[in-house]
Design a protein around this motif. Structure first.
Motif, mmCIF file in Angstrom:
data_model
loop_
_atom_site.group_PDB
_atom_site.id
_atom_site.type_symbol
_atom_site.label_atom_id
_atom_site.label_comp_id
_atom_site.label_asym_id
_atom_site.label_seq_id
_atom_site.Cartn_x
_atom_site.Cartn_y
_atom_site.Cartn_z
ATOM 1 N N THR A 137 0.884 -1.177 0.000
ATOM 2 C CA THR A 137 0.000 0.000 0.000
ATOM 3 C C THR A 137 0.910 1.211 0.000
ATOM 4 O OG1 THR A 137 -0.138 -0.083 2.432
ATOM 5 C CG2 THR A 137 -1.870 -1.204 1.182
ATOM 6 N N THR A 138 0.699 2.105 -0.944
ATOM 7 C CA THR A 138 1.654 3.187 -1.185
ATOM 8 C C THR A 138 0.959 4.525 -1.055
ATOM 9 O OG1 THR A 138 2.902 1.790 -2.708
ATOM 10 C CG2 THR A 138 3.291 4.153 -2.841
ATOM 11 N N ALA A 139 1.512 5.405 -0.213
ATOM 12 C CA ALA A 139 0.995 6.762 -0.043
ATOM 13 C C ALA A 139 1.771 7.710 -0.954
ATOM 14 C CB ALA A 139 1.124 7.204 1.418
ATOM 15 N N SER A 140 1.065 8.727 -1.487
ATOM 16 C CA SER A 140 1.711 9.705 -2.354
ATOM 17 C C SER A 140 0.775 10.878 -2.544
ATOM 18 C CB SER A 140 2.046 9.082 -3.722
ATOM 19 O OG SER A 140 0.848 8.703 -4.379
ATOM 20 N N GLY A 141 1.281 11.944 -3.196
ATOM 21 C CA GLY A 141 0.421 13.042 -3.629
ATOM 22 C C GLY A 141 0.249 14.170 -2.650
ATOM 23 N N GLY A 142 0.932 14.167 -1.484
ATOM 24 C CA GLY A 142 0.787 15.266 -0.555
ATOM 25 C C GLY A 142 1.455 16.537 -1.074
ATOM 26 N N VAL A 143 0.749 17.684 -0.949
ATOM 27 C CA VAL A 143 1.277 18.968 -1.406
ATOM 28 C C VAL A 143 0.963 20.029 -0.366
ATOM 29 C CG1 VAL A 143 1.213 20.739 -3.192
ATOM 30 C CG2 VAL A 143 0.953 18.336 -3.827
ATOM 31 N N ASP A 144 1.984 20.836 0.008
ATOM 32 C CA ASP A 144 1.749 21.924 0.935
ATOM 33 C C ASP A 144 2.874 22.941 0.801
ATOM 34 O OD1 ASP A 144 -0.057 22.629 3.444
ATOM 35 O OD2 ASP A 144 2.013 23.163 3.955
#
Length: 855
Positions: free
Chosen positions: A61-68
């Motif tokens: 399971t892979t987390a990605s895509g956070g932007v800040d």
């Protein structure tokens, strides 16, 4: 300032095979200043490659895509675990009636489709049972994505009413078949007695297999013993026929290339009984084909010239023909490598001692000696025809002494050159017997041309073979070529064409290019202006019914043209400074010039200007685009300096009159001469000139003149003397550059007035005596004075005046000169002007002016 780092870890998750993938979350740490995940501009999301139908196992399971704006993100994967789903096994059809065959239960699963993963045992054996009895059944599942509990049951095989003894259905039986299992058994599993009559035997073992050994009818009788078998069920009889075995003899298919020999013909036999072979034939088969090595591409039958005959009676033989496939022969056509110098192509396509045969039937325009040449070209050409100088009188020089061509009108429809409609409209050229060559220029591109050759280059010889000469795109087709050892004709040309010289590899059966249905052609992108390098000669277009053609390009290598650098010859005398060295360049092509020279040649010499001799002037180092320089040495000659010797001194006038020009010319031998001129002991001129010019000679220029001719080897002298006579006042007529007096003493002179002393009258102005003078006193009263002179006439261009022995204030200061052609009735002004002041007594002045009128 750097962003803070938030660590994001994907959650672990689990699911059952076949279920949908659940939503997977994440945990995150590393926020500052009271922030949490809800303060992130774009939250990370968790994805996985697993789907509902993904096999059992573990998936990331892979987390990605956070932007800040204030945080960057690091990610750690989680795990999704997929477990097996639960299935069920159901057994049915658990009873059967004995029929001598094996029986088993029927397996179904939920979900359906898993039956292939289920294994079944009967009393622990995987073989399905045959005989009357009860059997324990266990079914187990082995599937990668499902698990199921074992299913159990009992299979019962019951005794039927008429099935105590079994005999299998009798099939068609052929000689040589393997032993037959005819089901010779009893329902109790006990042995039965078997009686066989005919061409077969039964095995004495538990399998009771029947083996046939000949052709014919086989009779079988079965008898079974057992307490449970009724008497009327203990016997069973049957019979079957053993037929001839089918034997197929097939001619094997073969293949070869056109022109090759036929391969060995073979056949394949299908149907021999085990252990038997062709030895059963009383007549062996033999193959044949009509194909030869000249048979064209295609299929030719392979047949049986002799069919096989069975000598045992066990076989029914059939024969099947084969096919010999003749394929195209490989043929490689290679463009011949060519080479030439940069610039226009210059080559020869026909040379040697060869003559075109006239033939007895060749006539044209009442000329019986001619043959045609067909010329094929891709662009304009320049051709030269050469004649040997040794043509004999036997060649009929009187009637045929030229090479001529008259058909030079291009017809695009017929692709030929036709005779001009108007006499003289075509181009006709010829050369007499005594000439060696002639250039013929073809200014328009053409594809085919017809030439007519007449003259003493032709010989009458019958039955000579046709010859085709072809090279570099220019093909000359000569009918009836004959080689004559003492005659010669050759043709050269310069043009941009695609070379058409080829080599062939692969022709068979003695064939050549004439066997092709389409001849090869070639193209060359290089032209006369293409720079030095390699260019492909692209070969294409050849076709042949019996040839598989590969075209291989040739190569045109354009090498540098020859540029000839010639050092100029030079000459100096000993001790002279070495001259500037120069050179000339020749060999440029394509209208190029010295602008293509990238490095000028260097010129050197080891000449010693003090030593007499010849010295080489050596050129080297030149470089020019597309050229290779060759050098021709020049010669620097250092010559001996001869001693001076004055052999003559010529004076134009040794007794000139005052005011004349005198030229003195020295004649001398020797080299590097300079001259010194003296009047008395005074040096008046020095330098390289052998001439001294005294313009407007005066009495002080009279005396002894000497000239010295000098060089570093010595000097020589010559003398001359000049006597100068006084000149009186006079008026000059200038013809060219030599002054001629227009007046002479004694001419009629009339003064402007009589206001003059008796001893100083007007006649004394032209008496050529400077000791006398003419004085008129009108001038002191500001009245002009003068005189009128009657002369022989002429074109007056100057006025000569000499100051007299008198007071300077009596000298004239201006003048007006007029002329008359009507005996003084009218006068026309010729010139006027100021008279410069005289610097001394008896000084002579000449005043010049323009005038072209004769008076």
């Amino acid at each position: 300032m750097n962003k803070a780092v938030v660590a994001v870890t994907a959650d672990n998750a689990a699911k059952i095979y076949g279920d949908a993938v659940p939503a997977v979350g994440f945990t995150s740490t590393g926020y500052v200043n009271g922030d949490d995940v809800d303060d992130v501009d774009t939250k990370p999301v968790v994805t996985t490659s697993a789907t509902a139908t993904s096999d059992v196992g573990s998936y990331a399971t892979t987390a990605s895509g956070g932007v800040d704006d204030n945080y960057s993100f690091s990610y750690t994967d989680g795990v999704l675990t997929v477990s097996k789903a639960t299935a069920t096994i159901t057994l049915s059809d658990n009873t059967a009636t004995y029929d001598g065959k094996a029986h088993g239960v029927t397996v179904t699963t939920d979900p359906v489709g898993l039956e292939g993963s289920v294994s079944v045992t009967y009393d622990g054996s995987s073989n399905e049972p045959v005989f009357v009895a009860s059997y324990a059944v266990v079914a187990s599942m082995d599937d990668k994505n499902h698990t199921a509990d074992d299913a159990t049951d009992t299979l019962t095989i019951e005794q039927g009413e008429d099935t105590y003894i079994t005999l299998a259905d009798l099939p068609d039986v052929y000689y040589g078949d393997p032993p037959l299992d005819l089901g010779l058994r009893a329902s109790t599993g006990n042995r039965v007695m078997v009686f066989v009559a005919g061409p077969a035997v039964v095995g004495n073992d538990e399998n009771r297999l029947v083996t046939v050994n000949d052709v014919g009818t086989v009779d079988i009788l079965l008898y079974a013993l057992g307490a449970g078998i009724p008497v009327d069920q203990r016997f069973q009889a049957a019979s079957f026929e053993v037929k001839k075995r089918n034997l197929l003899i097939t001619a094997d298919d073969k293949s070869r290339a056109y022109g090759s020999d036929n391969p060995a013909l073979t056949y394949t036999i299908q149907g021999f009984a085990p252990g038997e072979d062709e030895s059963v034939f009383s007549t062996a088969p033999a193959l044949a084909t009509a194909a030869t090595n000249t048979s064209g591409v295609g299929d030719v039958a392979i047949t049986f010239a002799t069919e096989a005959v069975d000598g045992t009676g066990h076989y029914a033989i059939s024969h099947q023909a084969g096919v010999l496939s003749v394929s195209k022969a490989p043929l490689t056509i290679t463009g011949a490598d060519q080479s030439r110098e940069y610039g226009p192509i210059k080559a020869s396509f026909f040379g040697g001692k060869k003559f075109v045969n006239q033939g007895t039937d060749a006539t044209r325009d009442n000329i019986s000696h001619w043959r045609e040449l067909e010329i094929t070209s891709l662009s304009a050409a320049t051709m030269k025809f050469y004649l040997d100088a040794d043509l004999s009188t036997a060649d009929d020089q009187a009637n045929f002494t030229t090479i001529s061509r008259d058909d030079f009108v291009w017809d695009a429809a017929t692709r030929n050159l036709t005779a001009p409609a108007v006499a003289g409209a075509g181009i006709v050229f010829g050369i007499p017997y005594t000439s060696s060559s002639v250039d013929v220029s073809f200014n328009d591109s053409f594809t085919q041309a017809t030439f007519v050759l007449t003259g003493n280059i032709l010989e009458t010889t019958a039955d000579s073979p046709d010859v085709t000469a072809q090279i570099q795109g220019l093909a000359a087709i000569f009918s009836n070529i004959n080689i004559v050892d003492d005659k010669n004709v050759s043709v050269t040309w310069a043009m941009d064409v695609s070379p058409a010289a080829y080599t062939y590899s692969g022709f068979v059966n003695g064939e050549g290019p004439s066997a092709l249905t389409a001849q090869p052609s070639s193209s060359l992108a290089a032209t006369a202006t293409s720079p030095v390098g390699d260019y492909p000669i692209v070969v294409s277009g050849a076709e042949g019914d019996n040839y598989e053609i590969s075209h291989v390009n040739g190569k045109m290598t354009i090498g540098p043209a020859t540029l000839i650098v010639t050092a100029d010859n030079k000459e100096i005398f000993e001790t002279e400074s070495l001259p500037s060295l120069s050179y000339a360049v020749s060999g440029f092509v394509n209208d190029e010039d010295a602008s293509v020279v990238t490095t000028a040649p260097t010129l050197t010499t080891d000449a010693d200007n003090t030593v007499i001799g010849d010295y080489a002037i050596v050129a080297s180092g030149a470089a020019a685009t597309n050229y290779e320089a060759v050098y021709v040495n020049g010669n620097l000659k250092v010559k001996t300096v001869a001693k001076p010797k004055v052999t003559g001194l010529a004076v134009s006038d040794t007794s000139p009159t005052e005011g004349d020009k005198v030229t003195i010319t020295a004649t001398a031998t020797g080299d590097l001469l300079t001259y010194e001129w003296y009047l008395g002991s005074n040096l008046i001129q020095s330098g390289p000139s052998n001439t001294l010019v005294v313009t407007d000679i005066g009495e002080d220029d009279a005396g002894r003149y000497s000239v010295f001719a000098k060089n570093f080897k010595g000097r020589a002298r010559r003398l001359a003397r000049i006597k100068v006579s006084e000149r009186a006042n006079s008026v000059f007529l200038i013809v060219g550059t030599a002054p001629v007096d227009v007046d002479t003493p004694g001419d009629a002179v009339v003064p402007s007035s009589s206001n003059h002393p008796a001893g100083e009258h007007a006649g004394l102005a032209i008496d050529n005596n400077t000791s006398t003078k003419y004085l008129n006193s009108d001038g002191k009263n500001d009245q002009p004075s003068g005189l009128t002179i009657t002369t022989g006439g002429g074109v007056v261009t100057s006025l000569g005046l000499t100051s007299a022995n008198d007071a300077p204030d009596r000298d004239p200061t201006s003048f007006v000169l007029s002329g008359s052609n009507d005996d003084g009735a009218t006068f026309v002004e010729i010139a006027r002007g100021d008279i410069p002041a005289f610097g001394a007594r008896f000084e002579r002045q000449v005043l010049s002016f323009d005038n072209t009128t004769n008076y």
